[in-house]
Enzyme design. Structure first.
Site, PDB file in Angstrom:
ATOM      1  N   PRO A  14       0.788  -1.231   0.000  1.00  0.00           N
ATOM      2  CA  PRO A  14       0.000   0.000   0.000  1.00  0.00           C
ATOM      3  C   PRO A  14       0.819   1.281   0.000  1.00  0.00           C
ATOM      4  O   PRO A  14       1.824   1.370   0.721  1.00  0.00           O
ATOM      5  CB  PRO A  14      -0.812  -0.093   1.298  1.00  0.00           C
ATOM      6  N   ASN A  15       0.366   2.211  -0.801  1.00  0.00           N
ATOM      7  CA  ASN A  15       0.889   3.587  -0.881  1.00  0.00           C
ATOM      8  C   ASN A  15       2.245   3.696  -1.570  1.00  0.00           C
ATOM      9  O   ASN A  15       2.735   4.805  -1.789  1.00  0.00           O
ATOM     10  CB  ASN A  15       0.966   4.241   0.509  1.00  0.00           C
ATOM     11  N   ARG A  22       5.044  11.005  -2.201  1.00  0.00           N
ATOM     12  CA  ARG A  22       4.709  10.685  -0.817  1.00  0.00           C
ATOM     13  C   ARG A  22       5.895  10.962   0.106  1.00  0.00           C
ATOM     14  O   ARG A  22       6.937  10.303  -0.028  1.00  0.00           O
ATOM     15  CB  ARG A  22       4.364   9.191  -0.771  1.00  0.00           C
ATOM     16  N   TYR A  27      10.882   9.009   2.059  1.00  0.00           N
ATOM     17  CA  TYR A  27      10.936   7.893   1.104  1.00  0.00           C
ATOM     18  C   TYR A  27      11.733   8.207  -0.164  1.00  0.00           C
ATOM     19  O   TYR A  27      11.895   7.337  -1.013  1.00  0.00           O
ATOM     20  CB  TYR A  27       9.512   7.458   0.737  1.00  0.00           C
ATOM     21  N   ASN A  79       8.389  -5.086  -0.241  1.00  0.00           N
ATOM     22  CA  ASN A  79       8.197  -3.944   0.650  1.00  0.00           C
ATOM     23  C   ASN A  79       6.704  -3.931   0.973  1.00  0.00           C
ATOM     24  O   ASN A  79       5.892  -3.481   0.161  1.00  0.00           O
ATOM     25  CB  ASN A  79       8.620  -2.633  -0.002  1.00  0.00           C
ATOM     26  N   ALA A  82       2.716  -0.501   5.087  1.00  0.00           N
ATOM     27  CA  ALA A  82       2.143  -0.566   6.435  1.00  0.00           C
ATOM     28  C   ALA A  82       1.670  -1.972   6.821  1.00  0.00           C
ATOM     29  O   ALA A  82       1.501  -2.265   8.011  1.00  0.00           O
ATOM     30  CB  ALA A  82       0.991   0.432   6.546  1.00  0.00           C
ATOM     31  N   HIS A  85       3.347  -4.044   9.623  1.00  0.00           N
ATOM     32  CA  HIS A  85       3.091  -3.884  11.060  1.00  0.00           C
ATOM     33  C   HIS A  85       1.743  -4.454  11.490  1.00  0.00           C
ATOM     34  O   HIS A  85       1.429  -4.448  12.673  1.00  0.00           O
ATOM     35  CB  HIS A  85       3.157  -2.393  11.421  1.00  0.00           C
ATOM     36  N   ASP A  92       1.156 -15.242   7.010  1.00  0.00           N
ATOM     37  CA  ASP A  92       0.752 -16.617   6.729  1.00  0.00           C
ATOM     38  C   ASP A  92       0.965 -16.968   5.256  1.00  0.00           C
ATOM     39  O   ASP A  92       1.393 -18.079   4.931  1.00  0.00           O
ATOM     40  CB  ASP A  92      -0.724 -16.830   7.113  1.00  0.00           C
ATOM     41  N   GLU A 103      12.659  -8.781   3.014  1.00  0.00           N
ATOM     42  CA  GLU A 103      11.726  -7.701   3.401  1.00  0.00           C
ATOM     43  C   GLU A 103      12.519  -6.405   3.304  1.00  0.00           C
ATOM     44  O   GLU A 103      13.589  -6.288   3.894  1.00  0.00           O
ATOM     45  CB  GLU A 103      11.269  -7.947   4.845  1.00  0.00           C
ATOM     46  N   HIS A 105      12.548  -2.037   3.392  1.00  0.00           N
ATOM     47  CA  HIS A 105      11.911  -0.760   3.726  1.00  0.00           C
ATOM     48  C   HIS A 105      12.839   0.352   3.285  1.00  0.00           C
ATOM     49  O   HIS A 105      14.049   0.299   3.556  1.00  0.00           O
ATOM     50  CB  HIS A 105      11.660  -0.647   5.235  1.00  0.00           C
ATOM     51  N   SER A 107      12.719   3.450   4.395  1.00  0.00           N
ATOM     52  CA  SER A 107      13.128   4.158   5.616  1.00  0.00           C
ATOM     53  C   SER A 107      13.631   3.151   6.645  1.00  0.00           C
ATOM     54  O   SER A 107      13.339   1.952   6.539  1.00  0.00           O
ATOM     55  CB  SER A 107      11.925   4.923   6.184  1.00  0.00           C
ATOM     56  N   ARG A 112      11.861   5.271  13.572  1.00  0.00           N
ATOM     57  CA  ARG A 112      10.614   6.010  13.396  1.00  0.00           C
ATOM     58  C   ARG A 112       9.643   5.749  14.557  1.00  0.00           C
ATOM     59  O   ARG A 112      10.072   5.336  15.626  1.00  0.00           O
ATOM     60  CB  ARG A 112      10.023   5.656  12.020  1.00  0.00           C
ATOM     61  N   ARG A 116       6.046   1.353  14.177  1.00  0.00           N
ATOM     62  CA  ARG A 116       6.744   0.814  12.998  1.00  0.00           C
ATOM     63  C   ARG A 116       7.915  -0.095  13.376  1.00  0.00           C
ATOM     64  O   ARG A 116       8.547  -0.710  12.523  1.00  0.00           O
ATOM     65  CB  ARG A 116       7.275   1.956  12.114  1.00  0.00           C
TER      66      ARG A 116
END
Ligand code: DQA
Length: 151
Positions: A14-15, A22, A27, A79, A82, A85, A92, A103, A105, A107, A112, A116
């Site tokens: 998302p996002n 953004r 980012y 990535n 959100a 978290h 799963d 994984e 990120h 940032s 943060r 997060r």
């Protein structure tokens, strides 16, 4: 005999389609398309093929993981945004996969807000890269390609 190209799935949650616009101070200023184009260039000498998927919908990301479960995927770079978290369902789904998973990120999530700091995926993925901006995707790709070529 010709060997089939090894395919790595890149998933953005998302996002992340809004990268560039953004919170660029967090980012960076590159768009997701620019990051992906750069990643394709990086993949050529590594001899791997990339497939890109981005969705703002948790269910669509789960469906994508189920789809690639039946394919011969060599690795996943994700990535989760959100969902990192919050999503037991994503955790799963990733547990279905036996290939290396990185994984990533942009940032450093540990620098943060407290919410997060917890990743629901960190203990089930191969490894995590956090805080290197768009370079993190290339670092993940290099790591997975090296692991594949060693095995
Ligand atoms: C992110 C960090 C997450 O906490 C956030 O919700 C994102 C992006 C990152 O790339 O730094 O959407 O995954």
């Amino acid at each position: 005999m010709t060997q089939k190209t090894k395919k790595i799935q890149v998933i953005n949650g998302p996002n992340l389609n809004m990268l560039g616009k953004r919170e660029p101070q967090i980012y960076g200023s590159l768009t997701l398309d620019q990051i992906n184009t750069d990643l394709v260039q990086h993949a050529i000498p590594l001899g791997v093929e990339l497939d890109f998927f981005q969705s703002n919908h948790e269910g669509a990301i789960l469906d994508k993981i189920h789809e690639i479960f039946n394919e011969n995927i060599a690795g996943i770079i994700i990535n989760p945004g959100a969902l990192t978290h919050t999503s037991v369902a994503l955790r799963d789904a990733l547990l279905l996969m036996s290939c290396p998973i990185v994984e990533i990120h942009l940032s450093n999530i540990y620098k943060r807000e407290g919410f997060r700091h917890k990743s629901l995926l960190a203990d089930i993925v191969t490894g995590q890269i956090s805080g290197f901006g768009h370079h993190g995707y290339k670092m993940a790709l290099t790591a997975i390609a090296d692991m594949i070529n060693e095995s």
